[in-house]
Motif scaffolding. Structure first.
Motif, PDB file in Angstrom:
ATOM      1  N   SER A  16      44.241  46.016  15.722  1.00 25.00           N
ATOM      2  CA  SER A  16      45.437  45.384  16.286  1.00 25.00           C
ATOM      3  C   SER A  16      45.599  43.974  15.739  1.00 25.00           C
ATOM      4  O   SER A  16      44.619  43.322  15.364  1.00 25.00           O
ATOM      5  N   LEU A  17      46.838  43.540  15.715  1.00 25.73           N
ATOM      6  CA  LEU A  17      47.170  42.152  15.377  1.00 25.73           C
ATOM      7  C   LEU A  17      48.347  41.738  16.222  1.00 25.73           C
ATOM      8  O   LEU A  17      49.209  42.568  16.552  1.00 25.73           O
ATOM      9  N   SER A  18      48.404  40.451  16.519  1.00 26.05           N
ATOM     10  CA  SER A  18      49.555  39.919  17.226  1.00 26.05           C
ATOM     11  C   SER A  18      50.254  38.905  16.342  1.00 26.05           C
ATOM     12  O   SER A  18      49.629  37.950  15.874  1.00 26.05           O
ATOM     13  N   LEU A  19      51.518  39.131  16.104  1.00 26.81           N
ATOM     14  CA  LEU A  19      52.332  38.225  15.303  1.00 26.81           C
ATOM     15  C   LEU A  19      53.224  37.399  16.222  1.00 26.81           C
ATOM     16  O   LEU A  19      53.692  37.882  17.256  1.00 26.81           O
ATOM     17  N   SER A  20      53.470  36.154  15.791  1.00 28.84           N
ATOM     18  CA  SER A  20      54.318  35.253  16.562  1.00 28.84           C
ATOM     19  C   SER A  20      55.351  34.615  15.660  1.00 28.84           C
ATOM     20  O   SER A  20      55.122  34.454  14.461  1.00 28.84           O
ATOM     21  N   VAL A  47      61.650  46.778  11.691  1.00 35.26           N
ATOM     22  CA  VAL A  47      60.524  47.272  12.476  1.00 35.26           C
ATOM     23  C   VAL A  47      60.869  47.303  13.959  1.00 35.26           C
ATOM     24  O   VAL A  47      60.660  48.310  14.634  1.00 35.26           O
ATOM     25  N   ALA A  48      61.405  46.192  14.476  1.00 39.92           N
ATOM     26  CA  ALA A  48      61.685  46.099  15.906  1.00 39.92           C
ATOM     27  C   ALA A  48      62.719  45.017  16.161  1.00 39.92           C
ATOM     28  O   ALA A  48      62.769  44.027  15.431  1.00 39.92           O
ATOM     29  N   THR A  49      63.529  45.242  17.195  1.00 38.16           N
ATOM     30  CA  THR A  49      64.474  44.228  17.629  1.00 38.16           C
ATOM     31  C   THR A  49      64.330  44.004  19.132  1.00 38.16           C
ATOM     32  O   THR A  49      63.910  44.899  19.870  1.00 38.16           O
ATOM     33  N   ILE A  50      64.729  42.814  19.553  1.00 39.55           N
ATOM     34  CA  ILE A  50      64.778  42.505  20.982  1.00 39.55           C
ATOM     35  C   ILE A  50      66.017  41.651  21.210  1.00 39.55           C
ATOM     36  O   ILE A  50      66.206  40.617  20.558  1.00 39.55           O
ATOM     37  N   TYR A  78      57.418  37.784  19.735  1.00 42.06           N
ATOM     38  CA  TYR A  78      56.098  38.297  19.409  1.00 42.06           C
ATOM     39  C   TYR A  78      56.194  39.746  18.956  1.00 42.06           C
ATOM     40  O   TYR A  78      57.094  40.483  19.360  1.00 42.06           O
ATOM     41  N   LEU A  79      55.224  40.138  18.133  1.00 41.98           N
ATOM     42  CA  LEU A  79      55.075  41.547  17.782  1.00 41.98           C
ATOM     43  C   LEU A  79      53.609  41.900  17.955  1.00 41.98           C
ATOM     44  O   LEU A  79      52.757  41.431  17.198  1.00 41.98           O
ATOM     45  N   GLN A  80      53.336  42.671  18.987  1.00 43.53           N
ATOM     46  CA  GLN A  80      51.984  43.142  19.221  1.00 43.53           C
ATOM     47  C   GLN A  80      51.834  44.497  18.545  1.00 43.53           C
ATOM     48  O   GLN A  80      52.562  45.435  18.860  1.00 43.53           O
TER      49      GLN A  80
END
Length: 114
Positions: A16-20, A47-50, A78-80
């Motif tokens: 796992s990695l957490s991106l900020s 990859v992902a949206t919020i 953040y992207l966990q």
């Protein structure tokens, strides 16, 4: 507008990695944020949206493994990531659209390898 991403690195498959990402120069609380990535030799992909209300959307390839979130008070997104696979390797970019323009952060490298 400036987007400053961090958190990439080398991780083994299954890890796992957490991106900020911190955003400057936008009205963050009303702005949709996103993460994109670009794998070696491939085009950049979403990859992902919020959105401003916290609604999220994910690429099929990361559903169930990645989670995007935001902290409006800190102007952070953040992207966990979890259960990482070698095909998740790439440069991950923070993205937003504001003032009728696209803005990308510098990118942070994620390498998934044993």
């Amino acid at each position: 507008v400036q987007l400053q991403a961090s958190g990439g690195g080398l991780v083994q498959p299954g890890g796992s990695l957490s991106l900020s990402c911190k955003a400057y120069g936008v009205n963050f609380k009303i702005t949709t944020m996103a993460w994109h990535r670009q794998a070696p030799g491939k085009e950049r992909e979403l990859v992902a949206t919020i959105n401003s209300g916290g609604g999220t959307d994910y690429a099929d390839s990361v559903k169930g493994r990645f989670t995007v979130s935001r902290d409006n008070a800190r102007r952070m997104v953040y992207l966990q990531t979890s259960s990482l696979k070698p095909e998740d390797t790439g440069i991950y970019y923070c993205y937003t659209r504001a003032y009728d323009r696209n803005f990308w952060g510098r990118g942070t490298l994620v390498t998934v390898s044993s």
